[in-house]
Design a protein around this motif. Structure first.
Motif, PDB file in Angstrom:
ATOM      1  N   ILE A   1      59.050  25.608  42.323  1.00 54.37           N
ATOM      2  CA  ILE A   1      58.079  25.171  41.319  1.00 54.37           C
ATOM      3  C   ILE A   1      58.612  25.573  39.952  1.00 54.37           C
ATOM      4  CG2 ILE A   1      56.695  27.270  41.779  1.00 54.37           C
ATOM      5  CD1 ILE A   1      54.263  25.711  40.638  1.00 54.37           C
ATOM      6  N   ALA A   2      58.758  24.607  39.071  1.00 53.04           N
ATOM      7  CA  ALA A   2      59.189  24.855  37.694  1.00 53.04           C
ATOM      8  C   ALA A   2      57.968  24.733  36.801  1.00 53.04           C
ATOM      9  CB  ALA A   2      60.265  23.851  37.283  1.00 53.04           C
ATOM     10  N   LEU A   3      57.798  25.715  35.908  1.00 55.11           N
ATOM     11  CA  LEU A   3      56.587  25.769  35.096  1.00 55.11           C
ATOM     12  C   LEU A   3      56.932  25.955  33.623  1.00 55.11           C
ATOM     13  CD1 LEU A   3      56.288  28.155  37.628  1.00 55.11           C
ATOM     14  CD2 LEU A   3      53.929  27.481  37.223  1.00 55.11           C
ATOM     15  N   THR A   4      56.186  25.288  32.756  1.00 54.66           N
ATOM     16  CA  THR A   4      56.345  25.470  31.321  1.00 54.66           C
ATOM     17  C   THR A   4      55.047  25.074  30.628  1.00 54.66           C
ATOM     18  OG1 THR A   4      57.618  24.875  29.351  1.00 54.66           O
ATOM     19  CG2 THR A   4      57.298  23.152  30.989  1.00 54.66           C
ATOM     20  N   ALA A   5      54.849  25.642  29.439  1.00 57.34           N
ATOM     21  CA  ALA A   5      53.686  25.276  28.630  1.00 57.34           C
ATOM     22  C   ALA A   5      54.073  24.312  27.514  1.00 57.34           C
ATOM     23  CB  ALA A   5      53.062  26.532  28.017  1.00 57.34           C
ATOM     24  N   THR A   6      55.371  24.079  27.336  1.00 53.08           N
ATOM     25  CA  THR A   6      55.833  23.299  26.186  1.00 53.08           C
ATOM     26  C   THR A   6      56.971  22.378  26.585  1.00 53.08           C
ATOM     27  OG1 THR A   6      55.428  25.302  24.889  1.00 53.08           O
ATOM     28  CG2 THR A   6      56.480  23.477  23.768  1.00 53.08           C
ATOM     29  N   ALA A   7      56.730  21.082  26.607  1.00 52.28           N
ATOM     30  CA  ALA A   7      57.815  20.149  26.892  1.00 52.28           C
ATOM     31  C   ALA A   7      57.391  18.733  26.512  1.00 52.28           C
ATOM     32  CB  ALA A   7      58.197  20.201  28.373  1.00 52.28           C
ATOM     33  N   ASP A   8      58.103  18.140  25.549  1.00 55.79           N
ATOM     34  CA  ASP A   8      57.868  16.728  25.261  1.00 55.79           C
ATOM     35  C   ASP A   8      58.587  15.899  26.336  1.00 55.79           C
ATOM     36  OD1 ASP A   8      60.517  16.981  24.605  1.00 55.79           O
ATOM     37  OD2 ASP A   8      60.278  16.449  22.491  1.00 55.79           O
ATOM     38  N   GLU A   9      58.514  14.588  26.212  1.00 48.63           N
ATOM     39  CA  GLU A   9      59.047  13.725  27.272  1.00 48.63           C
ATOM     40  C   GLU A   9      60.547  13.936  27.476  1.00 48.63           C
ATOM     41  OE1 GLU A   9      59.068   9.020  28.665  1.00 48.63           O
ATOM     42  OE2 GLU A   9      58.179   9.606  26.746  1.00 48.63           O
ATOM     43  N   ARG A  10      61.295  14.088  26.385  1.00 41.85           N
ATOM     44  CA  ARG A  10      62.743  14.299  26.500  1.00 41.85           C
ATOM     45  C   ARG A  10      63.032  15.593  27.264  1.00 41.85           C
ATOM     46  NH1 ARG A  10      67.618  13.094  24.206  1.00 41.85           N
ATOM     47  NH2 ARG A  10      66.717  11.502  22.871  1.00 41.85           N
ATOM     48  N   THR A  11      62.283  16.653  26.966  1.00 46.22           N
ATOM     49  CA  THR A  11      62.504  17.931  27.639  1.00 46.22           C
ATOM     50  C   THR A  11      62.135  17.843  29.116  1.00 46.22           C
ATOM     51  OG1 THR A  11      62.067  19.101  25.563  1.00 46.22           O
ATOM     52  CG2 THR A  11      61.959  20.400  27.586  1.00 46.22           C
TER      53      THR A  11
ATOM     54  N   LEU B   1      53.341  21.193  33.894  1.00 43.23           N
ATOM     55  CA  LEU B   1      53.174  21.522  32.489  1.00 43.23           C
ATOM     56  C   LEU B   1      51.711  21.890  32.279  1.00 43.23           C
ATOM     57  CD1 LEU B   1      55.606  19.360  32.646  1.00 43.23           C
ATOM     58  CD2 LEU B   1      55.239  19.176  30.192  1.00 43.23           C
ATOM     59  N   MET B   2      51.493  23.110  31.842  1.00 42.01           N
ATOM     60  CA  MET B   2      50.143  23.617  31.688  1.00 42.01           C
ATOM     61  C   MET B   2      50.107  24.496  30.442  1.00 42.01           C
ATOM     62  SD  MET B   2      47.951  25.617  34.643  1.00 42.01           S
ATOM     63  CE  MET B   2      48.251  24.313  35.846  1.00 42.01           C
ATOM     64  N   PRO B   3      49.094  24.352  29.587  1.00 43.32           N
ATOM     65  CA  PRO B   3      49.083  25.127  28.335  1.00 43.32           C
ATOM     66  C   PRO B   3      48.997  26.616  28.591  1.00 43.32           C
ATOM     67  CG  PRO B   3      46.946  24.092  28.708  1.00 43.32           C
ATOM     68  CD  PRO B   3      47.874  23.526  29.728  1.00 43.32           C
ATOM     69  N   THR B   4      49.446  27.388  27.603  1.00 40.72           N
ATOM     70  CA  THR B   4      49.345  28.843  27.679  1.00 40.72           C
ATOM     71  C   THR B   4      47.894  29.234  27.928  1.00 40.72           C
ATOM     72  OG1 THR B   4      51.174  29.073  26.127  1.00 40.72           O
ATOM     73  CG2 THR B   4      49.761  30.989  26.427  1.00 40.72           C
ATOM     74  N   GLY B   5      47.695  30.126  28.887  1.00 39.53           N
ATOM     75  CA  GLY B   5      46.346  30.522  29.249  1.00 39.53           C
ATOM     76  C   GLY B   5      45.685  29.585  30.241  1.00 39.53           C
ATOM     77  N   GLY B   6      46.428  28.584  30.713  1.00 36.47           N
ATOM     78  CA  GLY B   6      45.857  27.594  31.628  1.00 36.47           C
ATOM     79  C   GLY B   6      45.900  27.996  33.093  1.00 36.47           C
ATOM     80  N   GLY B   7      46.527  29.129  33.410  1.00 37.79           N
ATOM     81  CA  GLY B   7      46.555  29.600  34.797  1.00 37.79           C
ATOM     82  C   GLY B   7      47.778  29.173  35.572  1.00 37.79           C
ATOM     83  N   LYS B   8      48.952  29.163  34.900  1.00 34.83           N
ATOM     84  CA  LYS B   8      50.188  28.746  35.580  1.00 34.83           C
ATOM     85  C   LYS B   8      50.566  29.703  36.707  1.00 34.83           C
ATOM     86  CE  LYS B   8      52.887  28.572  31.968  1.00 34.83           C
ATOM     87  NZ  LYS B   8      51.912  28.902  30.915  1.00 34.83           N
ATOM     88  N   SER B   9      50.433  30.998  36.460  1.00 33.86           N
ATOM     89  CA  SER B   9      50.950  31.980  37.427  1.00 33.86           C
ATOM     90  C   SER B   9      50.258  31.897  38.779  1.00 33.86           C
ATOM     91  CB  SER B   9      50.839  33.397  36.858  1.00 33.86           C
ATOM     92  OG  SER B   9      49.500  33.695  36.515  1.00 33.86           O
ATOM     93  N   ILE B  10      48.984  31.571  38.789  1.00 28.32           N
ATOM     94  CA  ILE B  10      48.264  31.445  40.061  1.00 28.32           C
ATOM     95  C   ILE B  10      48.879  30.331  40.921  1.00 28.32           C
ATOM     96  CG2 ILE B  10      46.097  30.477  40.972  1.00 28.32           C
ATOM     97  CD1 ILE B  10      44.578  32.393  39.240  1.00 28.32           C
ATOM     98  N   CYS B  11      49.505  29.361  40.264  1.00 25.79           N
ATOM     99  CA  CYS B  11      50.078  28.226  40.989  1.00 25.79           C
ATOM    100  C   CYS B  11      51.218  28.635  41.915  1.00 25.79           C
ATOM    101  CB  CYS B  11      50.567  27.156  40.010  1.00 25.79           C
ATOM    102  SG  CYS B  11      49.230  26.359  39.085  1.00 25.79           S
ATOM    103  N   TYR B  12      51.888  29.745  41.619  1.00 28.37           N
ATOM    104  CA  TYR B  12      52.909  30.233  42.554  1.00 28.37           C
ATOM    105  C   TYR B  12      52.500  31.530  43.239  1.00 28.37           C
ATOM    106  CZ  TYR B  12      54.518  33.103  38.542  1.00 28.37           C
ATOM    107  OH  TYR B  12      54.597  33.963  37.484  1.00 28.37           O
TER     108      TYR B  12
END
Length: 613
Positions: A173-183, A41-52
Motif C-alpha cells: 500500500i502506497a500512501l500520500t497526502a499530496t499528489a497531482d495527476e502527474r505525481t 491519496l488522503m489528506p493529512t489528518g484523514g486517517g491514512k495510518s489506520i489503512c495499513y
C-alpha cells in the motif's frame, strides 16, 4: 463483505476506539487484507495510518512500514504501543545490541509492525533478514517522495519497485497526502503499481482558514496575526532561509512567545530536541525551513504561517495541512512580496536542471503565484489544482470573507512598461520606481534618466504601492526577471501589445493593494480554547475548567510515560469527555478515541477526575 472485515471493525472499535471507518478506509483495508495492492491519496489528518495498521493486525506476519522520517519513528512506535500494538523500528539511532535484539524478535514474529527507512530496507543485510520473516504487507508512506518532479524527492524511493519483484505475494500500500495527476502517474510507474486499486479522497480541509496578504513588514504582521488569533497556541512558521529562521525565532522570543528554530544547518541533537519539545509541550512555535514537518502527527497545531512564497501548490498544501489535524478550526496564513516572486522564478531559471524540468517548475510557480493573486475563493483553486471540484465558494478563506476589490491598472502598467523599455531593460524594480516617482538620486542623474519622459510620471502611487503593482505584473506574466539573478526586469511578449497600444486594446485588472487600516477583520475563532468551544457547542465556564483539568492530567501522564500528550488522548477526545461526563467504563468506551487498552491504562484516572468535579 470480506470474511475478515468484522474482525477489522472490531479492531477499529476495541483498539482504536472509533465507531466506524471514514472516507475509503473500509474499502482500502478490505483490499489489503485480500492481498491486493493499493495506492491511496488522503489528506493529512484523514486517517491514512489506520489503512495499513488494521490489515497488519488481521493478516499473518509482520507489516513493514517504509518511511523517510527516522526522527519520528520513535514517536510513531510509542503511539502504537500505547494502543497495545506490538511494534518497533530499525534505524541508525539504535545501538548495535538493541538492533540485534529487535532483529531476533522480528525473525520470531514478535511484532505487528516494524518501521524502517528505504535506505535501510534496500541494503542486502536487511533484505536477507526479511527473507527469513513472514511479512504481512509493505506500507510505503509519503509515496510522493518517489516523484522526481516533487518537493520531497528521495532517490531511494525509486528502487522500491523491487519489492514487487522479490515479494510478489506480499500486498503493498502506497500512501500520500499530496499528489497531482502527474505525481500519481509517476508513483504508479516507479513503484510498479499498475494493478493497484486507486483510492482518492477529497483533498478538502474545511477546518483550515486560508489567508494570503501582501502587507509588507512581515514580522510585525506575523506578530499581529498570532496575538489576535493564537496567543497561546502551537504553530509552525516557515521561512525561506536558515538565517531568517534563526532571526525570526529570536525575535518572537523577545516578543514573549516561546519559539524554537529548526533547519538542516543545526546539529542533529538540537533539531531532535526542538522537535521533541514541540511535540510534547503546549503552545510552542517552531520556526523552520521546509526541512521540518513531514510526518508530524501533532493534532493541535492551530496555525501554519509562511513568511515567503512556497515553490508550488503541492508544498503549500502539504505545509498548511499540518494545521488542524484534529479537525478543529485552524489558520493557514501567508505574507509575501515582490522579492519572493522574483526569487522563485530565479531559483528555477538558475538551477542546473534540464529545460523540461525548468519548464514544469515554472508552471508550478505560476500556479502558486496565481493562487496568491486570485480574487475568488482560494479553496476552490487549491482543490481544482488537484483535480477536485468544489461547487460553491468555501466561505472560509480571506477572499470569501473579505472579497478583494480590483481596479483598472492599464495606464499604471503602461507607465511601468514604458519606463523599463526606455531604460533598456537593465534595472530592477526599485530603480524604475524611483524614476517614476521623480526621485532626486545621483545614480539616476548619472544615467541621465532624469531626462526621460517617464521621470516623475508615477506620483499617484507610493513606492510600496508601486512594488505591489510590479509584483502582480510579474505574477501575471507581463514582466520577467533576468536569468543572471540580479533582479533586472525584462518585458515579455505579453507586454508588447500594451506598450505599443495596439489596435486591440487590453485592459489590465489587478487586485487593490492590501492596507492594514482598510482590511475588514474577521476575528478568528481558531485559538485552542475558542476552537474547542466551537467544537463543543459553547462549553460552559464550568466545563471549560474541567477541560483544563483533564488537559493537566493528560500532561502529567504524558511526562510519566515520556510521550507527547496527544498520544494519551487528543483534545477532541477530552472535549467529548467533558460533554458526556462518563461515569463508568462502558460509558467511557463509547467516546471516540478510547479503546480497551487506552481505558485500561488511563480510564480510571480520567473517570476519577470527572466524577470528583
Amino acid at each position: 463483505m470480506d470474511q475478515h472485515m468484522p474482525q477489522a471493525r472490531h479492531i477499529l472499535q476495541s483498539t482504536f476506539g472509533y465507531d466506524d471507518f471514514r472516507h475509503h478506509q473500509a474499502d482500502i483495508i478490505e483490499a489489503i487484507i485480500d492481498g491486493q495492492d493499493v495506492l491511496t491519496l488522503m489528506p493529512t489528518g484523514g486517517g491514512k495510518s489506520i489503512c495499513y495498521q488494521i490489515p497488519a493486525l488481521v493478516r499473518s506476519g509482520t507489516a513493514i512500514v517504509i518511511s523517510p522520517l527516522i526522527a519520528l519513528m520513535q514517536d510513531q512506535v510509542d503511539a502504537l504501543q500505547q494502543l497495545g500494538i506490538k511494534s518497533a523500528f530499525l534505524n541508525s539511532t539504535l545501538h548495535a545490541s538493541e538492533q540485534r535484539e529487535i532483529e531476533e524478535a522480528f525473525i520470531h514474529g514478535a511484532y505487528d509492525l516494524i518501521y524502517m527507512a528505504p535506505e535501510r530496507l534496500l541494503n542486502s543485510y536487511t533484505l536477507n533478514l526479511i527473507d527469513r520473516c513472514e511479512i504481512s504487507l509493505f506500507a510505503i508512506d509519503e509515496a510522493h517522495c518517489v516523484a522526481q518532479w516533487g518537493h520531497d524527492f528521495r532517490k531511494e524511493y525509486q528502487q522500491l519497485s523491487m519489492l514487487h519483484e522479490r515479494y510478489p505475494n506480499v500486498p503493498r500500500i502506497a500512501l500520500t497526502a499530496t499528489a497531482d495527476e502527474r505525481t500519481r502517474i509517476e508513483i504508479i510507474e516507479q513503484l510498479a503499481l499498475q494493478q493497484a486499486h486507486l483510492f482518492i479522497n477529497s483533498f478538502d480541509r474545511p477546518n483550515i482558514h486560508y489567508a494570503i496578504n501582501d502587507l509588507g513588514n512581515g514580522r510585525e504582521e506575523l506578530l499581529k496575526f498570532i496575538k489576535e488569533n493564537h496567543p497561546d497556541d502551537a504553530g509552525i512558521v516557515y521561512c525561506l532561509s536558515r538565517k531568517n529562521v534563526e532571526t525570526t525565532a529570536e525575535w518572537l522570543n523577545k516578543k514573549g512567545r516561546t519559539a524554537l528554530p529548526y533547519h538542516a544547518g543545526l546539529h542533529q541533537d538540537i533539531r531532535q530536541e526542538h522537535q521533541q519539545r514541540f511535540l510534547r509541550e503546549d503552545g510552542l512555535i517552531i520556526v523552520a525551513t521546509i526541512a521540518f514537518g513531514m510526518g508530524i502527527d501533532k493534532p493541535d497545531v492551530r496555525f501554519v504561517a509562511h513568511m515567503n512564497l512556497p515553490k508550488n501548490i503541492e508544498s503549500y498544501y502539504q505545509e498548511t495541512g499540518r494545521a488542524g489535524r484534529d479537525g478543529l478550526p485552524s489558520n493557514a496564513w501567508m505574507n509575501y512580496g515582490l522579492k519572493d516572486v522574483i526569487n522563485l522564478r530565479l531559483f528555477t531559471q538558475n538551477s542546473d536542471a534540464d529545460e523540461l524540468f525548468k519548464r514544469m517548475m515554472l508552471q508550478k510557480t505560476d500556479a502558486m503565484l496565481g493562487l496568491c493573486e486570485l480574487t475568488s475563493c482560494r479553496r476552490q483553486a487549491v482543490l481544482a489544482y488537484f483535480g477536485e471540484t468544489l461547487e460553491k465558494p468555501c466561505g472560509n478563506c480571506d477572499n470569501c470573507i473579505n472579497p478583494p476589490e480590483t481596479w483598472d491598472a492599464t495606464i499604471a502598467t503602461q507607465k511601468i512598461l514604458s519606463c523599463i523599455y526606455r531604460t533598456k531593460e537593465r534595472f530592477g524594480a526599485q530603480y524604475i520606481i524611483d524614476i517614476m516617482l521623480g526621485k532626486d538620486d545621483e545614480r539616476i542623474k548619472a544615467n541621465n534618466h532624469d531626462q526621460l519622459s517617464t521621470f516623475g510620471i508615477g506620483q499617484e502611487h507610493s513606492s510600496p504601492e508601486w512594488r505591489g503593482i510590479f509584483r502582480q505584473l510579474v505574477a501575471h506574466g507581463y514582466l520577467a526577471t533576468d536569468v543572471e539573478g540580479y533582479g533586472v526586469l525584462k518585458l515579455t511578449p505579453k507586454a508588447w501589445p500594451l506598450l505599443k497600444r495596439s489596435e486591440s486594446p487590453q485592459t489590465v485588472m489587478l487586485r487593490k493593494l492590501s492596507k492594514a487600516s482598510k482590511v475588514k477583520k474577521k476575528r478568528s475563532s481558531s485559538s485552542s480554547n475558542a476552537a474547542v468551544r466551537r467544537f463543543a457547542q459553547d462549553l460552559s465556564t464550568h466545563d471549560q475548567e474541567l477541560f483544563e483539568q483533564l488537559r493537566q492530567l493528560r500532561s502529567t501522564l504524558a511526562k510519566d510515560q515520556n510521550v507527547p500528550p496527544y498520544v494519551i488522548f487528543p483534545d477532541k477526545t477530552l472535549v467529548e469527555m467533558v460533554i458526556a461526563k462518563p461515569g463508568s467504563e462502558s460509558q467511557m468506551l463509547e467516546i471516540s478515541g478510547i479503546g480497551e487498552v487506552k481505558f485500561s491504562r488511563y480510564g480510571e484516572a480520567f473517570l476519577n477526575e470527572i466524577m470528583n468535579r
